[in-house]
Design an enzyme around this catalytic site. Structure first.
Site, PDB file in Angstrom:
ATOM      1  N   ASN A 100     -51.944 -43.769  23.059  1.00 17.70           N
ATOM      2  CA  ASN A 100     -50.714 -43.059  21.499  1.00 17.70           C
ATOM      3  C   ASN A 100     -49.324 -43.493  21.932  1.00 17.70           C
ATOM      4  O   ASN A 100     -49.249 -42.450  22.606  1.00 17.70           O
ATOM      5  CB  ASN A 100     -51.912 -42.054  21.850  1.00 17.70           C
ATOM      6  CG  ASN A 100     -51.474 -40.626  20.914  1.00 17.70           C
ATOM      7  OD1 ASN A 100     -51.235 -40.656  19.437  1.00 17.70           O
ATOM      8  ND2 ASN A 100     -49.979 -39.538  21.010  1.00 17.70           N
ATOM      9  N   GLU A 101     -49.225 -43.160  20.724  1.00 20.06           N
ATOM     10  CA  GLU A 101     -47.517 -43.482  20.543  1.00 20.06           C
ATOM     11  C   GLU A 101     -46.552 -43.905  22.012  1.00 20.06           C
ATOM     12  O   GLU A 101     -45.532 -43.752  22.529  1.00 20.06           O
ATOM     13  CB  GLU A 101     -47.115 -42.347  20.338  1.00 20.06           C
ATOM     14  CG  GLU A 101     -47.292 -41.703  18.861  1.00 20.06           C
ATOM     15  CD  GLU A 101     -46.831 -41.086  18.609  1.00 20.06           C
ATOM     16  OE1 GLU A 101     -45.803 -39.612  19.060  1.00 20.06           O
ATOM     17  OE2 GLU A 101     -47.150 -40.305  17.096  1.00 20.06           O
TER      18      GLU A 101
ATOM     19  N   ASN B  67     -50.216 -43.175  13.464  1.00 17.70           N
ATOM     20  CA  ASN B  67     -50.050 -40.922  12.953  1.00 17.70           C
ATOM     21  C   ASN B  67     -48.993 -40.962  12.328  1.00 17.70           C
ATOM     22  O   ASN B  67     -47.269 -41.199  12.708  1.00 17.70           O
ATOM     23  CB  ASN B  67     -49.391 -40.728  14.749  1.00 17.70           C
ATOM     24  CG  ASN B  67     -50.412 -40.896  16.161  1.00 17.70           C
ATOM     25  OD1 ASN B  67     -52.019 -41.041  15.234  1.00 17.70           O
ATOM     26  ND2 ASN B  67     -50.498 -40.779  16.279  1.00 17.70           N
TER      27      ASN B  67
ATOM     28  N   TRP C  37     -54.239 -34.072  11.708  1.00 19.62           N
ATOM     29  CA  TRP C  37     -53.476 -33.051  13.370  1.00 19.62           C
ATOM     30  C   TRP C  37     -53.002 -31.797  12.509  1.00 19.62           C
ATOM     31  O   TRP C  37     -51.798 -31.424  11.391  1.00 19.62           O
ATOM     32  CB  TRP C  37     -52.327 -34.502  13.530  1.00 19.62           C
ATOM     33  CG  TRP C  37     -52.110 -33.527  14.846  1.00 19.62           C
ATOM     34  CD1 TRP C  37     -50.805 -32.760  15.616  1.00 19.62           C
ATOM     35  CD2 TRP C  37     -52.884 -34.367  15.694  1.00 19.62           C
ATOM     36  NE1 TRP C  37     -50.877 -32.790  16.690  1.00 19.62           N
ATOM     37  CE2 TRP C  37     -52.101 -33.840  17.203  1.00 19.62           C
ATOM     38  CE3 TRP C  37     -54.295 -35.166  16.653  1.00 19.62           C
ATOM     39  CZ2 TRP C  37     -52.296 -33.397  18.726  1.00 19.62           C
ATOM     40  CZ3 TRP C  37     -54.233 -35.215  18.067  1.00 19.62           C
ATOM     41  CH2 TRP C  37     -53.080 -34.378  18.947  1.00 19.62           C
TER      42      TRP C  37
ATOM     43  N   LYS D 268     -49.952 -26.839  13.615  1.00 19.06           N
ATOM     44  CA  LYS D 268     -50.312 -27.494  12.459  1.00 19.06           C
ATOM     45  C   LYS D 268     -52.054 -27.590  12.315  1.00 19.06           C
ATOM     46  O   LYS D 268     -52.535 -28.634  11.487  1.00 19.06           O
ATOM     47  CB  LYS D 268     -49.796 -28.672  13.197  1.00 19.06           C
ATOM     48  CG  LYS D 268     -48.695 -29.667  12.934  1.00 19.06           C
ATOM     49  CD  LYS D 268     -48.385 -31.013  12.980  1.00 19.06           C
ATOM     50  CE  LYS D 268     -46.850 -31.087  13.621  1.00 19.06           C
ATOM     51  NZ  LYS D 268     -46.413 -30.712  14.436  1.00 19.06           N
TER      52      LYS D 268
HETATM   53  C1  GCB Z   1     -47.576 -36.713  17.209  1.00 20.90           C
HETATM   54  C2  GCB Z   1     -48.866 -36.972  18.807  1.00 20.90           C
HETATM   55  C3  GCB Z   1     -49.144 -35.174  18.945  1.00 20.90           C
HETATM   56  C4  GCB Z   1     -48.049 -34.285  18.761  1.00 20.90           C
HETATM   57  C5  GCB Z   1     -47.980 -34.431  17.162  1.00 20.90           C
HETATM   58  C6  GCB Z   1     -47.277 -33.335  16.724  1.00 20.90           C
HETATM   59  O1  GCB Z   1     -47.737 -38.097  17.118  1.00 20.90           O
HETATM   60  O2  GCB Z   1     -49.516 -37.512  18.786  1.00 20.90           O
HETATM   61  O3  GCB Z   1     -49.470 -35.761  20.661  1.00 20.90           O
HETATM   62  O4  GCB Z   1     -48.980 -33.272  18.579  1.00 20.90           O
HETATM   63  O5  GCB Z   1     -47.591 -35.350  16.880  1.00 20.90           O
HETATM   64  O6  GCB Z   1     -47.504 -32.347  16.519  1.00 20.90           O
HETATM   65  O7  GCB Z   1     -45.859 -34.095  16.748  1.00 20.90           O
END
Ligand code: GCB
Length: 915
Positions: free
Chosen positions: A460-461, A538, A625, A646
């Site tokens: 992830n990222e 993302n 998310w 979120k």
């Molecule tokens: C993302 C990440 C995640 C974070 C989210 C955020 O891109 O993968 O772990 O929680 O953003 O809320 O900024």
């Protein structure tokens, strides 16, 4: 081209006896778990395994620098008594400040337990099983070191046979270490190195002692059950399933065995079975047996529509027929296809995966959640109408995957390779790469029997840190090796990962080329999209960067760049505080990393984003998310601290935010009718738009019992415009007929003021109560221009610029451009006060006219000239007459942009303005 996870057809049966065995990585590290670990068999014979839960009686202390803790003499009488699952950390949901009850200490926690094992036949094997310990576990039994497990999320076992006192008292000691990863820390090579989630420490999932016969199914296969089913072919008339069983002989003599493999239907009836002879197995050998079974007229696992499950049951017997071990695992028959142009297909049928992401924590309990809490989470997910879940950012507990199997939810499963692969931007070192590979093998071996899992995500990222710091980004080699590992370990599933920065987000300079993401930036340094079989993006347009409208074009460009790659959106979302509200979230900028985060902004964000996503058939799905708020100790946002808000549902699961119902209206067939603004109870404006989320085609609104008429609903949204509230309490009620079911919803809003007094804080999304106790609503009734702040939203408090005014806050936001306000007020005379300050321009650079109802009230107005300088407040007051229920105020630039900071409109009676 179509990338397919359908299995190639081949069939063979093998029985391999090998010499014993280093089947697991790391000294003494044992494997896995099974579902059917010990209950009496259906025939009522003695259970082949005994499982003793190790949940109660633990002594615990969070402390570093202790020595001799593993020894019998150590005195733990002053330690706390705890039960497992347990974590010592506690974080989040306790208000805008961190509460004294919080515990965010990352370091060492010690656990000690005295136990007596159950009676067992001589030669039995004893395995200590931990469903997860965060982050590193060291384990001693009776002073003897059994080994270390590195990784916070997977099940692991140690063979305790040599150390156990099988007839008396035992002392089990566990050291858990969740130190923050940094160079030199014990966790420096244990993924994740970072992440936007808190790493709770402790034995936070169940622990057990499992006693097996000397001959048993493999306990040391990366925590897997030792029995693995796989569909080789699925046709309408028949399906061929290959079952691989790993049998271990820990007896002191060679063993001949009978291995029975059966597939049972949901009603328990056997639909296919076979028996194979194995052995003679030499002591210490692991035999890998494969048998192919045909299932006539297979019943498919069809997602939420019909999540039909078979079971694979493997029974190991002696040649005399004595049952030695047994394992039951889920089996679902389905094909998965990911097409770069057409999206996702389950059993050949197209489905747009409507997904949410989840973490695994709750208030107070942190990660130490119960099965019932998992069940509640999946019930909420199902209620919303989701068909897919991203179990982020790591392996979740077995119950979660089981729930997905039985609810028909398609799962994106992942390992915690998050944000970076090293601390300095270089490639992953060998130890970290080995740990990532171990965690991937654990994820796969422990979960491969779950039909719900569609993809293994390898990262992830991982570019994020490098992108932000402009350093090198070198995740490529590790990603390639993880992809190959996953494909060779499980050829039936594709790999994926979540990308943050394909088109680099930095530097944010005006000169930088404009990227495909609509953000100034440079070209990618180390391209990684395309390494895995599919990719998830993302993206947070309109939240962290860019505008809502950028989302669709960005995806179209990504699709164009990668025409052979199936793509989805793996994250999109916006924060929502339950106590912060906006009358119009388009009115001003949001501070994504701060406060406030009005709930209405989340509504708007998702309405716009889902609109862009639903129209793109090449996407195989999208994951919101996040379904739930979750703990992250780097966050001080909205109305909370230590929480990423979120979620569409609050951290404690008690409140489903309005946006939850937007998706329910769009995703679920359950009749849904929900008035939006449930918590925005105290209203500053008498005239407003009312919105409901619904899957009705038409809905009806009454306010205080008075009909407001029916409106048609589309895209899950029903709107009533310019609805009038009365001073005091107002009851709003919506009704609709949805497929023959009468549904309704109601709420109460209070109008504190009167319809004839309107005060607007321009450029502000959340409104303000002024120093002289006047209530200013957030920016509303405008058309054109842009809401802005004197300070950038993310500026820290100590760096904020203040406007010279008796009430500086009232002047710290503004609307700028060419714009107008149509303010609804009853007909009559009003005193209009316009409040101004100049944020940046010099005298003569910003000149504009202001007109009310077409008549100029300010001509060639220059704020700097009128105020005597920049960042100084100046008010202009005049009287005007409202006609046809409104005052129409226009701001027309002559030079530069027009601007206003606040508007105050109060009625005039007998020539005097009321307050
Ligand atoms: C993302 C990440 C995640 C974070 C989210 C955020 O891109 O993968 O772990 O929680 O953003 O809320 O900024």
């Amino acid at each position: 081209m179509c990338v397919s996870a359908r299995a190639t057809v081949f069939a063979f049966v093998v029985s391999i006896a090998t010499q014993a065995i280093a089947v697991s990585p790391g000294a003494g590290l044992l494997a896995v778990a099974g579902k059917d670990t010990g209950a009496a068999s259906p025939g009522g014979e003695a259970a082949p395994r005994a499982v003793m839960s190790l949940s109660t009686g633990w002594r615990f202390k969070q402390a570093s620098g202790l020595s001799g803790v593993e020894g019998a003499q150590f005195d733990d009488s002053q330690w706390s008594e705890v039960t497992v699952p347990h974590t010592w950390n506690r974080l989040g949901n306790e208000g805008t400040e961190r509460s004294p009850q919080s515990n965010s200490v990352q370091g060492t926690g010690w656990y000690r337990l005295r136990f007596k094992p159950p009676a067992a036949v001589p030669g039995s094997r004893y395995f200590l099983q931990f469903d997860a310990v965060s982050t590193i576990a060291d384990v001693w039994l009776n002073g003897r070191y059994l080994g270390r497990h590195e990784g916070a999320f997977a099940r692991f076992r140690f063979d305790a046979s040599a150390a156990i006192n099988s007839t008396g008292d035992n002392l089990l000691v566990v050291r858990a270490d969740n130190s923050r990863p940094q160079p030199g820390a014990a966790t420096q090579n244990v993924i994740p190195l970072s992440g936007d989630f808190f790493m709770f420490g402790g034995i936070y999932r169940s622990a057990a002692l499992i006693v097996t016969q000397p001959v048993h199914l493999d306990m040391l296969d990366f925590g897997g059950p030792g029995v693995y089913g796989r569909a080789l072919a699925i046709q309408p008339g028949t399906a061929t399933v290959q079952v691989t069983s790993r049998v271990v002989n820990n007896a002191s003599s060679p063993q001949r065995l009978r291995v029975e493999t059966a597939i049972t239907a949901a009603d328990g009836s056997v639909v296919a079975s076979s028996t194979a002879a194995a052995g003679p197995m030499t002591p210490g050998a692991v035999s890998v047996l494969q048998s192919n079974l045909d299932i006539a007229n297979p019943h498919l696992w069809q997602g939420v529509r019909d999540p039909y499950l078979y079971r694979t049951v493997v029974t190991v017997r002696s040649v005399q027929g004595v049952e030695l071990d047994r394992m039951t695992q889920p089996l679902g028959l389905r094909t998965l296809q990911f097409d770069p142009n057409k999206g996702f297909f389950l059993n050949g049928e197209h489905q747009y995966l409507k997904g949410v992401a989840m973490h695994q924590d709750r208030p107070v309990k942190g990660w130490a959640v119960s099965d019932q809490e998992d069940e509640e989470d999946f019930a909420i997910l199902a209620d919303m109408g989701a068909t897919a879940v991203r179990l982020a950012h790591y392996q979740h507990d077995q119950r979660s995957y089981e729930l997905a199997d039985s609810a028909g939810i398609v799962v994106w499963a992942e390992i915690p390779l998050v944000n970076k692969v090293s601390f300095d931007g270089s490639a992953a070192n060998a130890a970290l790469a080995a740990n990532a590979r171990q965690q991937l093998l654990e994820l796969i071996q422990q979960n491969r029997n779950h039909p719900s899992i569609a993809l293994w995500s390898i990262a992830n990222e991982v570019d994020l840190t490098a992108t932000q710091t402009q350093g090198p980004s070198r995740p490529t080699a590790l990603l390639k090796s993880l992809k190959e590992l996953a494909r060779s370990q499980d050829p039936d599933r594709l790999t994926t990962f979540a990308d943050c920065c394909e088109v680099a987000l930095a530097p944010r300079t005006a000169e930088g080329p404009r990227t495909a993401d609509g953000v100034p930036g440079t070209a990618p340094r180390d391209p990684i999209v395309g390494i895995a079989d599919t990719v998830g993006y993302n993206r947070y347009f309109g939240w962290y960067y860019g505008h809502f409208g950028d989302f669709g074009p960005m995806l179209d460009q990504a699709h164009e760049r990668h025409p052979q790659l199936p793509i989805c959106v793996s994250e999109y979302g916006a924060g929502a505080a339950l106590t912060q509200h906006s009358d119009d979230p388009t009115g001003g900028p949001i501070n994504p990393h701060g406060r406030p985060h009005p709930e209405e902004m989340q509504n708007l964000y998702h309405e716009r984003s889902w609109d862009a996503l639903r129209q793109r058939p090449y996407l195989w799905g999208a994951f919101i998310w996040n379904l739930f708020d979750f703990a992250s100790d780097s966050r001080q946002e909205g109305d909370l601290t230590d929480i990423n808000e979120k979620g569409l549902v609050s951290y404690d699961r008690r409140i489903r935010k309005d946006t939850f119902y937007f998706y329910r209206a769009n995703w679920s067939t359950q009749p849904t009718l929900h008035l939006v603004g449930r918590r925005h109870v105290d209203r500053p404006y008498a005239v407003l738009d009312v919105k409901a989320y619904s899957n009705a085609t038409r809905a009806n609104l009454t306010v205080n019992g008075t009909e407001q008429g029916a409106t048609s609903c589309s895209g899950g949204i029903c709107m009533w415009h310019a609805i009038h509230l009365q001073p005091g309490s107002n009851e709003l009620r919506v009704t609709a007929d949805i497929g023959g079911t009468a549904v309704s919803d109601s709420l109460q809003w209070t109008l504190a003021g009167t319809p004839s007094v309107v005060r607007i804080k321009a450029g502000d999304i959340s409104g303000y109560v002024s120093a002289d106790r006047q209530r200013y609503g957030s920016d509303m009734y405008f058309s054109g221009g842009e809401g802005k702040g004197v300070n950038r939203p993310d500026i820290p408090d100590d760096k904020r610029i203040e406007v010279a005014a008796s009430d500086p806050r009232l002047y710290d936001s503004f609307r700028e451009g060419e714009f107008s306000y149509r303010v609804p007020v009853p007909d009559g005379r009003y005193q209009v006060t316009l409040k101004f300050e100049e944020p940046a321009a010099a005298a003569g650079e910003r000149v504009f006219d202001v007109l009310v109802n077409g008549k100029a009230v300010l001509k060639r107005f220059d704020i700097v000239a009128a105020a005597g300088g920049k960042l100084r407040a100046v008010d202009k007051t005049f009287q005007a007459k409202a006609q046809e229920g409104a005052l129409f105020i226009e701001f027309r630039p002559v030079k530069g942009h027009a601007l206003v900071a606040a508007l105050s409109i109060v009625p005039v009676a007998d020539g005097r303005a009321s307050r």
